[in-house]
Design a protein around this motif. Structure first.
Motif, PDB file in Angstrom:
ATOM      1  N   THR A  29       0.826  -1.207   0.000  1.00  0.00           N
ATOM      2  CA  THR A  29       0.000   0.000   0.000  1.00  0.00           C
ATOM      3  C   THR A  29       0.859   1.254   0.000  1.00  0.00           C
ATOM      4  O   THR A  29       0.593   2.212  -0.752  1.00  0.00           O
ATOM      5  N   MET A  30       1.897   1.280   0.831  1.00  0.00           N
ATOM      6  CA  MET A  30       2.787   2.442   0.894  1.00  0.00           C
ATOM      7  C   MET A  30       3.510   2.652  -0.424  1.00  0.00           C
ATOM      8  O   MET A  30       3.631   3.784  -0.916  1.00  0.00           O
ATOM      9  N   LEU A  31       3.998   1.564  -1.028  1.00  0.00           N
ATOM     10  CA  LEU A  31       4.723   1.672  -2.295  1.00  0.00           C
ATOM     11  C   LEU A  31       3.807   2.206  -3.390  1.00  0.00           C
ATOM     12  O   LEU A  31       4.185   3.125  -4.136  1.00  0.00           O
ATOM     13  N   THR A  32       2.604   1.645  -3.468  1.00  0.00           N
ATOM     14  CA  THR A  32       1.641   2.098  -4.481  1.00  0.00           C
ATOM     15  C   THR A  32       1.283   3.564  -4.281  1.00  0.00           C
ATOM     16  O   THR A  32       1.222   4.343  -5.237  1.00  0.00           O
ATOM     17  N   THR A  33       1.056   3.945  -3.025  1.00  0.00           N
ATOM     18  CA  THR A  33       0.686   5.333  -2.726  1.00  0.00           C
ATOM     19  C   THR A  33       1.790   6.304  -3.099  1.00  0.00           C
ATOM     20  O   THR A  33       1.541   7.336  -3.742  1.00  0.00           O
ATOM     21  N   ILE A  34       3.024   5.994  -2.727  1.00  0.00           N
ATOM     22  CA  ILE A  34       4.152   6.893  -3.003  1.00  0.00           C
ATOM     23  C   ILE A  34       4.382   7.033  -4.502  1.00  0.00           C
ATOM     24  O   ILE A  34       4.529   8.146  -5.025  1.00  0.00           O
ATOM     25  N   VAL A  35       4.403   5.900  -5.208  1.00  0.00           N
ATOM     26  CA  VAL A  35       4.672   5.927  -6.645  1.00  0.00           C
ATOM     27  C   VAL A  35       3.591   6.710  -7.379  1.00  0.00           C
ATOM     28  O   VAL A  35       3.882   7.604  -8.188  1.00  0.00           O
TER      29      VAL A  35
END
Length: 329
Positions: A29-35
Motif C-alpha cells: 500500500t505504501m509503495l503504491t501510494t508513493i509511486v
C-alpha cells in the motif's frame, strides 16, 4: 452483508451493509501510494507547463502544437483527477457517493479516449507534413486542427456516455456494499470498446508512421546527396525539411512510448479477473499513468522552444507586458 468480527469497515454505522477496507499489505500500500502520488504531481506540473507555453506564446500557435496542447490537457487531467481517484479506490474506501463514482469513471474514460484520439490526429498531421508537404499548409490549418480537437473531445464524451447510462439511472446498482465504486461493462461492450478505442486507432497510427518513416528516410538521403547545394532557396527548403523530419522523429518517439505504456494495460484488461489482485496489475497501472508524465519530458529533450518557455514561465517573465510576442523558436 456480513463481516468478520474486528474487521475495519468503511462505514462502521452500517454494520451489515458496509464494505471492508482494502486488506493489501502495508508495504504494498505504501509503495503504491508513493509511486502514484509522485506520478500524479509530476504529471500535473509538467503538463501544466506545456499548456501555459503553447497557450501563451503566439509563435507556438501552430497546428502541430495545438495537437500537443490537447494531449497535454488530457495528461494534465490524468494527473490532477484520474490518478488521485484511482489511488483512493486502490488504497481506501470510496466515501463520495455513487453519483461521484459514476462521474469519476466517466471522466477517466473520456480522458483516456481523447488521448488515443490525439495520438491519431498527431499521426495524421505528421503523415500529411512528410508525405504531402506541398498541400500541408492548405489542408492542416490552426482552425481545422482546433475543430478536429473539439470533435475528438466531443466524440470521446459521447462514445463513453453509453458505458455509464445504467449507472446514471440507478447509481450504485453494481455495488455489493457501501464504500465500493464499481461500474460493470458486459463482455460484448468490452470487445467492441477494445476494437474502437484501441486496436483500430493504434493500427491507424502504426500504418501512418510506417509510411512516414519510409518517406522520411528517403528525404534524409536526398538531402545528404544534395548537401553541396549552396543556393539560398535550397538552403531554406532543406532547413524546413529538417525541421519537419525532427518533428516526425520526436512525435514518433511519443507514439512508441504511448504504445509501450498502453498495450500492457489493455492486455491486462482482456485478462479480466484472473489478475485482479496481483502486484503485476499495480505495476501495469503505474506504467499506464506514467505515460502522461513522460510526454513533457520527451518535449524537453527534443524541443528547444519548450526548454526556453519553461525558463520564462518559471522566472515569471511571462507576466511582463508583450511577453506573448517573445521569439521562442
Amino acid at each position: 452483508m456480513e463481516v468478520e468480527d474486528g474487521a475495519e469497515l468503511c462505514f462502521p454505522q452500517l454494520l451489515n451493509t458496509s464494505c471492508r477496507k482494502p486488506t493489501t499489505s502495508w508495504p504494498e500500500t505504501m509503495l503504491t501510494t508513493i509511486v502514484m502520488y509522485f506520478i500524479s504531481v509530476f504529471t500535473a506540473a509538467l503538463n501544466l507547463l506545456v499548456i501555459i507555453a503553447v497557450s501563451h506564446f503566439r509563435q507556438l500557435h501552430t497546428p502541430t502544437n495545438i495537437l500537443l496542447l490537447s494531449l497535454a490537457v488530457s495528461d494534465f487531467l490524468m494527473g490532477l483527477l484520474v490518478i488521485p481517484g484511482e489511488l483512493v479506490l486502490k488504497t481506501s474506501c470510496w466515501l463520495f457517493g455513487d453519483i461521484a463514482c459514476t462521474l469519476c469513471r466517466y471522466t477517466c474514460l473520456i480522458i483516456i479516449s481523447s488521448s488515443v484520439g490525439d495520438m491519431v490526429l498527431i499521426s495524421v498531421d505528421r503523415y500529411v507534413a512528410i508525405c504531402d508537404p506541398l498541400h500541408y499548409t492548405n489542408r492542416i490549418t490552426v482552425r481545422s486542427v482546433k475543430l478536429c480537437v473539439c470533435l475528438c473531445w466531443l466524440g470521446a464524451a459521447l462514445y463513453c456516455f453509453h458505458f455509464i447510462t445504467d449507472d446514471l439511472t440507478q447509481p450504485g446498482r453494481y455495488n455489493s456494499c457501501h464504500g465500493e465504486c464499481v461500474i460493470v461493462i458486459n463482455h460484448f461492450s468490452v470487445a467492441i470498446d477494445l476494437v474502437i478505442s484501441f486496436i483500430a486507432p493504434i493500427t491507424v497510427v502504426i500504418v501512418l508512421y510506417m509510411r512516414v518513416f519510409v518517406v522520411a528516410v528517403s528525404q534524409a538521403r536526398a538531402m545528404r546527396s544534395h548537401i553541396t547545394a549552396v543556393t539560398f532557396q535550397l538552403s531554406v527548403s532543406q532547413k524546413k525539411k529538417k525541421s519537419e523530419l525532427k518533428a516526425a522523429r520526436t512525435l514518433g518517439v511519443l507514439v512508441i512510448v504511448f504504445l509501450i505504456c498502453y498495450c500492457p494495460y489493455y492486455c491486462v484488461a482482456l485478462a479480466g479477473d484472473n489478475l485482479a489482485n496481483s502486484l503485476f496489475v499495480s505495476a501495469v497501472d503505474c506504467l499506464f499513468y506514467f505515460n502522461s508524465c513522460l510526454n513533457p519530458l520527451i518535449y524537453a529533450l527534443s524541443y528547444s522552444w519548450f526548454r526556453k518557455a519553461v525558463k520564462l514561465i518559471v522566472s515569471l517573465q511571462i507576466l511582463q507586458p508583450g511577453s506573448c510576442e517573445t521569439n521562442i523558436l
